[in-house]
Write a protein that holds these residues in place. Structure first.
Motif, mmCIF file in Angstrom:
data_model
loop_
_atom_site.group_PDB
_atom_site.id
_atom_site.type_symbol
_atom_site.label_atom_id
_atom_site.label_comp_id
_atom_site.label_asym_id
_atom_site.label_seq_id
_atom_site.Cartn_x
_atom_site.Cartn_y
_atom_site.Cartn_z
ATOM 1 N N GLN A 71 46.780 35.430 41.506
ATOM 2 C CA GLN A 71 47.881 36.393 41.571
ATOM 3 C C GLN A 71 48.099 37.140 40.243
ATOM 4 O O GLN A 71 49.213 37.571 39.950
ATOM 5 N N LYS A 72 47.035 37.309 39.486
ATOM 6 C CA LYS A 72 47.150 37.998 38.205
ATOM 7 C C LYS A 72 46.787 39.477 38.346
ATOM 8 O O LYS A 72 45.913 39.854 39.129
ATOM 9 N N LYS A 73 47.482 40.301 37.557
ATOM 10 C CA LYS A 73 47.109 41.701 37.416
ATOM 11 C C LYS A 73 46.325 41.822 36.111
ATOM 12 O O LYS A 73 46.832 41.480 35.042
ATOM 13 N N LEU A 92 35.340 40.532 38.976
ATOM 14 C CA LEU A 92 36.790 40.358 39.036
ATOM 15 C C LEU A 92 37.389 41.068 40.252
ATOM 16 O O LEU A 92 38.432 40.656 40.763
ATOM 17 N N TYR A 93 36.721 42.114 40.719
ATOM 18 C CA TYR A 93 37.142 42.789 41.951
ATOM 19 C C TYR A 93 37.058 41.813 43.125
ATOM 20 O O TYR A 93 38.001 41.689 43.925
ATOM 21 N N TYR A 94 35.938 41.078 43.218
ATOM 22 C CA TYR A 94 35.777 40.110 44.301
ATOM 23 C C TYR A 94 36.746 38.937 44.142
ATOM 24 O O TYR A 94 37.361 38.492 45.110
ATOM 25 N N LEU A 95 36.887 38.448 42.911
ATOM 26 C CA LEU A 95 37.754 37.297 42.681
ATOM 27 C C LEU A 95 39.236 37.655 42.849
ATOM 28 O O LEU A 95 40.032 36.813 43.272
ATOM 29 N N ASN A 97 44.451 36.899 45.506
ATOM 30 C CA ASN A 97 45.655 37.727 45.694
ATOM 31 C C ASN A 97 46.098 38.386 44.391
ATOM 32 O O ASN A 97 47.293 38.472 44.084
ATOM 33 N N GLY A 98 45.113 38.841 43.634
ATOM 34 C CA GLY A 98 45.399 39.522 42.381
ATOM 35 C C GLY A 98 45.116 41.006 42.478
ATOM 36 O O GLY A 98 44.943 41.561 43.566
ATOM 37 N N ASN A 99 45.053 41.647 41.314
ATOM 38 C CA ASN A 99 44.831 43.086 41.267
ATOM 39 C C ASN A 99 44.157 43.426 39.946
ATOM 40 O O ASN A 99 44.400 42.766 38.937
ATOM 41 N N ASP A 131 51.815 49.245 29.884
ATOM 42 C CA ASP A 131 52.366 50.258 30.799
ATOM 43 C C ASP A 131 52.375 49.779 32.246
ATOM 44 O O ASP A 131 53.219 50.209 33.046
ATOM 45 N N ASN A 132 51.421 48.916 32.577
ATOM 46 C CA ASN A 132 51.291 48.456 33.962
ATOM 47 C C ASN A 132 51.749 47.016 34.164
ATOM 48 O O ASN A 132 51.547 46.452 35.234
ATOM 49 N N GLN A 133 52.351 46.460 33.111
ATOM 50 C CA GLN A 133 52.855 45.081 33.172
ATOM 51 C C GLN A 133 51.785 44.119 33.684
ATOM 52 O O GLN A 133 52.050 43.261 34.539
ATOM 53 N N ALA A 134 50.583 44.285 33.146
ATOM 54 C CA ALA A 134 49.468 43.413 33.519
ATOM 55 C C ALA A 134 49.556 42.093 32.759
ATOM 56 O O ALA A 134 50.237 41.992 31.728
#
Length: 342
Positions: free
Chosen positions: A46-48, A66-69, A74-76, A144-147
């Motif tokens: 669940q990490k951005k 990382l796209y697949y993982l 449930n991350g982004n 800026d994106n609170q990642a």
């Protein structure tokens, strides 16, 4: 499902999920997740994440892995591309990177920086200016994106180069073991740090992905490229298993750093004589450095730390040692006192 991505007239089928990957490469991605969790102590769930994406083989493999993982967890992810404007093809690289992200539905953020002009303005080398610009950009995207964190694509070959460069600079232990896998202060991690570049190339080739080649990587005007093209091949010639040795060194370095960080966590700015008298020289040196680090920035030189310890052993009360960023260590009758003007 697979879909087609075309940039140069060649149609490419890129899997869109972990389940669509060939089993070997699905396991590869899961192994990277395990490395991040078990070795770097960072959970992907669940990490951005901001992914540093230049379009080269390592960053493209990182983006896709990382796209697949991220789907599994449930991350982004957000792809961050800095156009350094140093090469004629840099604009084409940016277009390629943007199109790949669009094809996969990945958020893409780009910034163009005239790094050559920036270096001249700041009076520093182009290599340093580019590095500063990149990381400033990545952190701005993160904020800026609170990642949660920034992922960069350094692999085992980069780690080998980094160790050699640190050896050249005279870095001590455990810093000599190379760059951090997880940098807590910068919220930055390196999932591929113990992975060979050849494996990244095989991963991309097998799933039908391409990447962009940066010809400036062979320009030996830059220190890292000279190490990559001249020094590292000599080490590999003498010991083909040199990368495995560096991987072991890195692991040992992490263990030692964790121990000493914990041991010196409560080091005061005044270290009493009774503490120093009961400690081995290795412990005293670690405490000196920890005390200096706790009062401000600036890297303490090993030679000065050795001289400080010698002065303490000789009880040279009143002697003052200067350290970077206006930090001092003073020998007193009660022990060693560390202070800073900042």
């Amino acid at each position: 499902m697979k879909s087609t991505f075309s940039m140069t007239g060649a149609s490419i089928d890129i899997p869109h999920s972990l389940q669509e990957l060939p089993p070997k490469w699905a396991h590869f991605c899961l192994h990277i997740e395990q490395f991040v969790r078990d070795e770097l102590f960072f959970e992907l769930g669940q990490k951005k994440l901001v992914v540093a994406f230049s379009g080269g083989v390592d960053s493209t493999a990182l983006l896709l892995c990382l796209y697949y993982l991220s789907q599994k967890n449930n991350g982004n992810i957000i792809a961050a591309h800095l156009n350094h404007q140093l090469r004629p093809e840099s604009t084409d690289d940016a277009v390629w990177a943007a199109n790949l992200c669009s094809h996969l539905g990945i958020t893409y953020i780009q910034k163009d920086v005239d790094v050559a002009s920036l270096a001249e303005k700041m009076g520093i080398g182009v290599e340093e200016a580019g590095r500063n610009a990149r990381y400033n950009f990545f952190h701005s995207v993160k904020d800026d994106n609170q990642a949660d964190a920034i992922a960069v694509g350094h692999h085992l070959g980069d780690l080998c180069e980094d160790v050699l460069m640190r050896l050249i600079r005279g870095t001590g232990w455990p810093g000599l073991s190379g760059m951090e896998g997880w940098d807590e202060k910068r919220k930055l991690f390196r999932p591929f740090l113990l992975t060979n570049k050849g494996k990244l190339e095989a991963f991309l080739s097998t799933i039908g992905a391409t990447w962009r080649e940066d010809l400036s990587n062979s320009d030996q005007a830059w220190t890292r490229n000279r190490v990559r093209c001249t020094l590292l091949p000599l080490f590999l010639k003498e010991n083909p298993n040199f990368p495995k040795s560096i991987a072991r060194l890195w692991k040992l370095g992490r263990i030692d750093k964790a121990f000493w960080d914990d041991f010196t966590a409560e080091t005061p700015s005044t270290i009493l004589h009774k503490t120093l008298e009961s400690s081995h020289q290795a412990v005293r040196l670690r405490m000196y450095k920890a005390a200096l680090d706790s009062i401000g920035k600036g890297q303490a030189l090993a030679d000065t730390l050795f001289k400080l310890d010698e002065a303490w052993q000789e009880n040279r009360v009143g002697v003052v040692f200067q350290f970077p960023n206006e930090k001092t260590a003073t020998i007193t009758s009660s022990g060693v006192v560390f202070s800073s003007k900042h």
